[in-house]
Design an enzyme around this catalytic site. Structure first.
Site, PDB file in Angstrom:
ATOM      1  N   TYR A  40      -1.043  -0.591  10.702  1.00  0.00           N
ATOM      2  CA  TYR A  40      -1.304  -0.976   9.313  1.00  0.00           C
ATOM      3  C   TYR A  40      -0.129  -0.594   8.427  1.00  0.00           C
ATOM      4  O   TYR A  40       0.366  -1.407   7.635  1.00  0.00           O
ATOM      5  CB  TYR A  40      -2.586  -0.303   8.818  1.00  0.00           C
ATOM      6  N   SER A 100       0.863  -1.185   0.000  1.00  0.00           N
ATOM      7  CA  SER A 100       0.000   0.000   0.000  1.00  0.00           C
ATOM      8  C   SER A 100       0.892   1.225   0.000  1.00  0.00           C
ATOM      9  O   SER A 100       2.053   1.168   0.440  1.00  0.00           O
ATOM     10  CB  SER A 100      -0.876   0.007   1.253  1.00  0.00           C
TER      11      SER A 100
END
Length: 258
Positions: A165, A152
């Site tokens: 995350y 990501s």
């Protein structure tokens, strides 16, 4: 996204897609099958996987579903063995399962921390452990072999409340760079895709109001990526000539600034 590839550049290949029950995983599984690959789809939700398989088969493709939690190492290993037996040696692995749970560090949501570590790190490693022998075997036979991990832009962006995350995604991005050093000489291509804002169900897991507002604003204000955009990118990465390794693809909505 309009399709860039045509004909069947992935004919003869055996693809494995984790996190395949929805979103990027489902779209990528369908696109790989449409380009000629036989596809194994892995996720926890059998009913959703069955829908993906039905869609692939209706379009003339070949797919098998495996209701597997990738945090269960033994289950992933068993699926890998069955895939090799029923479809052939896997030579394309889209290592895509993941979860996004956003919170301030002082909230001490340790269960959320652990869930992300279990799925985004341990689950990714379990898939690598299960399918790497098949990838190296395919490469040794002169076939293309691809391990594509989903990271990501959060791996490199400094975003408040994204610490756990983002940490798991930074692990994936750097792991991919390191694996290339070992596997590239064996002709196994290792790559990571780092998407920006994609309209998937991932933001639905976010309960923090600040993070939810940020994501909702992006979806409202810009033309976000669609799952089909990711699918076409992964397909292209796998379809280039064997000696070409597109190693780290950051794919952003044109208007996304952060």
């Amino acid at each position: 996204m309009s399709t860039l590839l045509s004909a069947s550049p992935l004919a003869g290949r055996v693809a494995v897609v984790s996190g395949a029950s929805s979103g990027m995983g489902a779209a990528t599984a369908e696109r790989l099958a449409g380009l000629g690959a036989k596809v194994a789809v892995l996720a926890r939700r059998q009913d959703k996987l069955d829908e993906v398989v039905k869609s692939i088969e209706a379009a003339g493709g070949t797919a098998l579903a495996f209701a597997v939690d990738v945090t269960d190492r033994d289950a992933v290993q068993a699926a890998a063995q069955q895939i090799a037996s029923e479809l052939g040696t896997a030579d394309l692995v889209f290592n895509n399962a993941g979860v996004q749970l956003i919170s301030g560090i002082e909230e001490l949501k340790v269960d959320d921390w652990q869930r992300q570590i279990d799925l985004n790190v341990t689950g990714v490693m379990n898939v690598i452990a299960a399918f790497l022998p098949q990838l190296t075997a395919a490469a040794s036979q002169g076939r293309p072999a691809d391990l594509i991990n989903t990271s990501s832009i959060a791996a490199t962006r400094i975003l408040e409340k994204f610490s756990i995350y983002s940490g798991t995604k930074a692990y994936i991005s750097h792991l991919t760079r390191l694996l290339r050093v070992e596997l590239g000489p064996k002709m196994v291509r290792v790559a990571t895709i780092e998407p920006g804002m994609v309209e998937t169900e991932l933001p639905d897991h976010v309960e923090d109001p600040d993070a939810s507002e940020l994501m909702a604003g992006l979806i409202r204000d810009i033309d976000c990526l669609q799952s089909a955009d990711i699918a076409e990118t992964v397909a292209f990465m796998a379809a280039v000539p064997r000696h070409v390794n597109l190693t780290e693809i950051t794919i952003m909505p044109t208007a996304q600034a952060i």
